[in-house]
Design a protein around this motif. Structure first.
Motif, PDB file in Angstrom:
ATOM      1  N   VAL A 117     -38.933 -42.838  -9.935  1.00  0.00           N
ATOM      2  CA  VAL A 117     -40.196 -42.573 -10.256  1.00  0.00           C
ATOM      3  C   VAL A 117     -41.046 -43.784  -9.811  1.00  0.00           C
ATOM      4  CG1 VAL A 117     -41.886 -42.075 -12.185  1.00  0.00           C
ATOM      5  CG2 VAL A 117     -39.844 -40.981 -12.174  1.00  0.00           C
ATOM      6  N   GLU A 118     -40.516 -44.869 -10.305  1.00  0.00           N
ATOM      7  CA  GLU A 118     -41.623 -46.089  -9.828  1.00  0.00           C
ATOM      8  C   GLU A 118     -41.643 -46.353  -8.248  1.00  0.00           C
ATOM      9  OE1 GLU A 118     -39.556 -49.112 -11.844  1.00  0.00           O
ATOM     10  OE2 GLU A 118     -40.713 -48.963 -13.744  1.00  0.00           O
ATOM     11  N   GLU A 149     -48.243 -35.068 -10.772  1.00  0.00           N
ATOM     12  CA  GLU A 149     -49.043 -34.451 -11.694  1.00  0.00           C
ATOM     13  C   GLU A 149     -48.943 -34.889 -13.118  1.00  0.00           C
ATOM     14  OE1 GLU A 149     -47.852 -30.396 -10.615  1.00  0.00           O
ATOM     15  OE2 GLU A 149     -49.606 -29.921  -9.154  1.00  0.00           O
ATOM     16  N   LEU A 150     -47.655 -34.926 -13.219  1.00  0.00           N
ATOM     17  CA  LEU A 150     -47.156 -35.662 -14.664  1.00  0.00           C
ATOM     18  C   LEU A 150     -47.968 -37.076 -15.058  1.00  0.00           C
ATOM     19  CD1 LEU A 150     -43.666 -34.384 -15.100  1.00  0.00           C
ATOM     20  CD2 LEU A 150     -45.482 -33.403 -16.402  1.00  0.00           C
ATOM     21  N   GLY A 156     -51.435 -38.409 -17.945  1.00  0.00           N
ATOM     22  CA  GLY A 156     -51.296 -39.300 -18.715  1.00  0.00           C
ATOM     23  C   GLY A 156     -49.823 -39.796 -19.236  1.00  0.00           C
ATOM     24  N   TYR A 157     -48.841 -38.916 -18.594  1.00  0.00           N
ATOM     25  CA  TYR A 157     -47.399 -39.312 -19.147  1.00  0.00           C
ATOM     26  C   TYR A 157     -46.915 -40.691 -18.611  1.00  0.00           C
ATOM     27  CZ  TYR A 157     -46.440 -34.426 -20.182  1.00  0.00           C
ATOM     28  OH  TYR A 157     -46.534 -33.118 -20.750  1.00  0.00           O
ATOM     29  N   ALA A 202     -39.815 -39.396 -15.816  1.00  0.00           N
ATOM     30  CA  ALA A 202     -38.311 -39.336 -15.251  1.00  0.00           C
ATOM     31  C   ALA A 202     -37.667 -38.525 -16.349  1.00  0.00           C
ATOM     32  CB  ALA A 202     -37.809 -40.871 -15.596  1.00  0.00           C
ATOM     33  N   ARG A 203     -37.824 -38.371 -17.458  1.00  0.00           N
ATOM     34  CA  ARG A 203     -37.228 -37.445 -18.348  1.00  0.00           C
ATOM     35  C   ARG A 203     -37.599 -35.900 -17.927  1.00  0.00           C
ATOM     36  NH1 ARG A 203     -37.921 -40.899 -22.421  1.00  0.00           N
ATOM     37  NH2 ARG A 203     -39.820 -40.057 -23.240  1.00  0.00           N
ATOM     38  N   GLU A 204     -38.770 -35.466 -17.606  1.00  0.00           N
ATOM     39  CA  GLU A 204     -39.293 -34.394 -17.237  1.00  0.00           C
ATOM     40  C   GLU A 204     -38.651 -33.751 -16.036  1.00  0.00           C
ATOM     41  OE1 GLU A 204     -41.238 -32.100 -18.885  1.00  0.00           O
ATOM     42  OE2 GLU A 204     -41.158 -33.372 -20.690  1.00  0.00           O
TER      43      GLU A 204
END
Length: 192
Positions: free
Chosen positions: A179-180, A157-158, A162-163, A169-171
């Protein structure tokens, strides 16, 4: 004027051999007719037509048509065949001329995108997605998100909002590499 080698041969025999599929006979017929076809076509083509067409393309088209439908004709001599092919070549030029000058395909209506002073005359078509493409993408996005569990769904979703990968990763409190890996795993079914 000297007779061509083809005319010294029994032309009825040459036609019969060509009809039976003899490649040497076809070669002789081709050598006899092709240069004459080219001359007729080049004489008949206007300058405007020469900008858009090649005379050899039309000549090849005539010869291909002859080869594919040769069995449908009954030529008594090479001279009859030559007359027929020359007439067909003239008709092909006329047909191309008519086609080019038809109202919806008029070659005189061709215009450049750019004027002589370098300005664009009109804008090219917009390459943004169509409404149907947007609907399909939204549907695929929804299906993809429904398949994911809590943290993985949050990552997607993030990312869709557009993040960047480091921001995602921070969120969610994961490393960028994690994340990758998740995004790589999901990218086979949908491009992010």
């Amino acid at each position: 004027m000297e007779n061509s080698p083809t005319l010294l041969i029994d032309s009825g025999d040459l036609i019969a051999r060509a009809r039976d599929g003899d490649q040497d006979a076809w070669s002789e017929l081709f050598e006899e007719c092709y240069p004459k076809i080219l001359r007729v076509i080049r004489r008949r083509m206007s300058r405007q037509m020469r900008k858009h067409l090649d005379s050899t393309d039309i000549a090849n088209d005539v010869m291909n048509s002859l080869a594919t439908r040769f069995g449908d004709f009954d030529f008594a001599s090479v001279n009859e065949l030559r007359k027929f092919v020359l007439h067909a070549a003239q008709q092909k030029v006329i047909d191309h001329h008519r086609h080019q000058h038809a109202q919806r395909r008029n070659i005189d209506r061709d215009r450049s995108f750019v004027t002589d002073d370098g300005r664009t005359q009109w804008e090219p078509a917009d390459d943004s997605p169509t409404p149907s493409q947007i609907a399909v993408a939204s549907e695929e996005e929804q299906q993809l998100l429904e398949k994911q569990s809590g943290p993985a769904r949050a990552v997607l979703e993030l990312r869709l909002q557009g993040y960047s990968k480091p921001e995602v990763a921070r969120e969610v409190g994961w490393s960028v590499r994690t994340v990758e890996r998740l995004l790589k795993k999901v990218s086979d079914s949908w491009r992010l």
